[in-house]
Design an enzyme around this catalytic site. Structure first.
Site, PDB file in Angstrom:
ATOM      1  N   CYS A 186       0.843  -1.196   0.000  1.00 13.02           N
ATOM      2  CA  CYS A 186       0.000   0.000   0.000  1.00 13.02           C
ATOM      3  C   CYS A 186       0.878   1.245   0.000  1.00 13.02           C
ATOM      4  CB  CYS A 186      -0.887  -0.003   1.238  1.00 13.02           C
ATOM      5  SG  CYS A 186      -1.833   1.519   1.446  1.00 13.02           S
TER       6      CYS A 186
ATOM      7  N   GLU B  79       3.113  -5.532   8.967  1.00 13.83           N
ATOM      8  CA  GLU B  79       3.434  -4.185   8.497  1.00 13.83           C
ATOM      9  C   GLU B  79       4.526  -3.550   9.345  1.00 13.83           C
ATOM     10  OE1 GLU B  79       1.545   0.248   8.530  1.00 13.83           O
ATOM     11  OE2 GLU B  79       0.129  -1.391   8.151  1.00 13.83           O
TER      12      GLU B  79
END
Length: 466
Positions: free
Chosen positions: A201, A231
């Site tokens: 992303c 992440e």
């Protein structure tokens, strides 16, 4: 198989006193995951730039129509004909018998997540004869990941021994998931001579850029996140010196240490899986910059920023603040929009209950459930419609603090107004399937919602990364 810790019968009244939440359980993480984070420092910016030069690296979707058709068939994209699509054209409202459904203004798939799934489908279509792998779940949604497995895409998962990429051979295709991959993984696959599809992303990549800047300016990155989350593992690999802080309690502990000192051994024991290699709190907390896991609560990240700013101001004075504290905006708009929309819908006095839909390992979904619980409204978090037993009017659901429960008679007789939201890794089809079961419980003769062509969800144009 997941098993419920207890069975309860639902209260049919929607509003309740705010529950006394149990103490947060100790964090569980993988030593192997942390070992990856704590690997010898690699220049992340240089590695990312080197990927572009290989001729084997893709980091944007190509809008392939065949992939789009398959995503529609599998229900892993935005709905264009189903109930959710029709609700979007009716001010997010739906009336089915005596059930009124109100869909939060912001819910479900964010742009970055839909983009990642789309790129995975496009990779499979672009390389039909090649072996395709993903270094982790593409997103935190079990049904989407299962669809990818059905497309013969191998998904690597952590085990007690970590990940073993030895089976990936030259010429294979490797997909980096929406959460990103570590610098060390990127370097490994660059040198393995494989095709690389990077679905990270752009908001996550923005955080990477921030911690890279902190490191180049010799600041320690304070990362608001969960040290074992994919992440945060990836983000930490781009940092030089770092400490990962989960919540305001830990933030206050670190601030107190900066101001007053303390037991260094205790500090390093407390954060043993959440600091960079060789971390020295007495030296490495003199200059700090704040970043965050994009799915954490915005308000908590902002409060952390204020805490560290006050701490450095108190310790070093106004004139030297800029030499000791930096703050770059790394909060994801999509996460915040879903949180704001939930606050708004739970303020609606007509709502009898909330249903929160999203993967049980989804950080941003857990925060949505927490908000609903803290607002004192009856709320059920399910990861899919499979958790709902229509015949028995019961469901298996999770609380914001992680307890799995089974509740019977959760839908009462008579009129009912239900608020719906879903995590950023949840496709529209998951909402539609949950509501289908809700309608069937309330009305056994319900035959489904007829499809109708609706407007396509718009997505932003991507900018070139610097």
């Amino acid at each position: 198989m997941l098993q419920a810790h207890g069975t309860t019968s639902a209260l049919c009244s929607g509003r309740q006193a705010r529950p006394a939440l149990p103490a947060r359980r100790p964090r569980a993480g993988s030593v192997q995951v942390h070992a990856t984070v704590a690997a010898d420092k690699v220049d992340g910016r240089a590695v990312r730039r080197s990927l572009n030069k290989t001729g084997r690296y893709v980091r944007k979707p190509n809008k392939d129509p065949k992939s789009n058709e398959l995503m529609e068939e599998h229900g892993v994209g935005y709905s264009s004909t189903g109930l959710v699509a029709q609700m979007r054209e009716q001010d997010n409202l739906w009336q089915q018998g005596d059930v009124t459904v109100k869909l939060a203004k912001a819910y479900g798939y964010c742009w970055g997540v839909e983009r990642a799934v789309r790129m995975a489908y496009e990779a499979r279509n672009a390389f039909p004869e090649k072996r395709v792998h993903i270094t982790n779940e593409i997103i935190h949604n079990p049904e989407v990941n299962q669809r990818l497995r059905e497309l013969d895409i191998n998904i690597f998962e952590d085990s007690a021994k970590g990940k073993d990429y030895a089976s990936i051979k030259e010429g294979d295709v490797v997909i980096f998931p929406a959460f990103g991959a570590t610098v060390q993984e990127m370097e490994l696959f660059r040198d393995k001579n494989v095709e690389m599809v990077d679905t990270t992303c752009p908001w996550v990549a923005k955080v990477w850029n921030s911690v890279d800047i902190y490191g180049r300016k010799q600041f320690t990155s304070i990362i608001h996140g969960k040290y074992s989350h994919e992440e945060t593992v990836a983000t930490a690999s781009f940092a030089d010196k770092y400490i990962i802080i989960r919540d305001l309690e830990e933030s206050n502990y670190v601030c107190e240490y900066i101001l007053k000192g303390g037991d260094k051994e205790e500090f390093l024991t407390k954060f043993k899986k959440a600091v960079s290699k060789g971390f020295d709190p007495e030296k490495d907390l003199q200059r700090v910059g704040l970043a965050n896991q994009t799915t954490m609560l915005k308000g908590e990240t902002q409060e952390m920023g204020k805490m560290f700013e006050r701490t450095m101001l108190s310790k070093y004075g106004p004139a030297a603040l800029g030499e000791h504290f930096m703050l770059m905006d790394t909060i994801c708009d999509a996460t915040q929009e879903r949180q704001d929309a939930l606050y708004e819908i739970t303020d609606d006095p007509s709502i009898d209950m909330m249903i929160v839909i999203g993967g049980f390992n989804s950080s941003n979904t857990s925060h949505l459930q927490e908000i609903a619980e803290h607002k004192g409204i009856t709320s059920f978090w399910v990861d899919s419609a499979a958790r709902i037993d229509v015949a028995g009017n019961k469901l298996l659901h999770k609380t914001g603090w992680g307890e799995l429960k089974e509740t019977t008679n959760w839908l009462c007789d008579g009129p009912l107004t239900i608020g719906i939201t879903s995590g950023a890794s949840t496709p529209d089809r998951a909402i539609e399937e949950v509501l289908d079961k809700v309608f069937r419980i309330k009305d056994p003769s319900f035959a489904g919602v007829a499809p109708k062509e609706c407007a396509v969800v718009g997505v932003p144009e991507e900018e070139e990364e610097e």
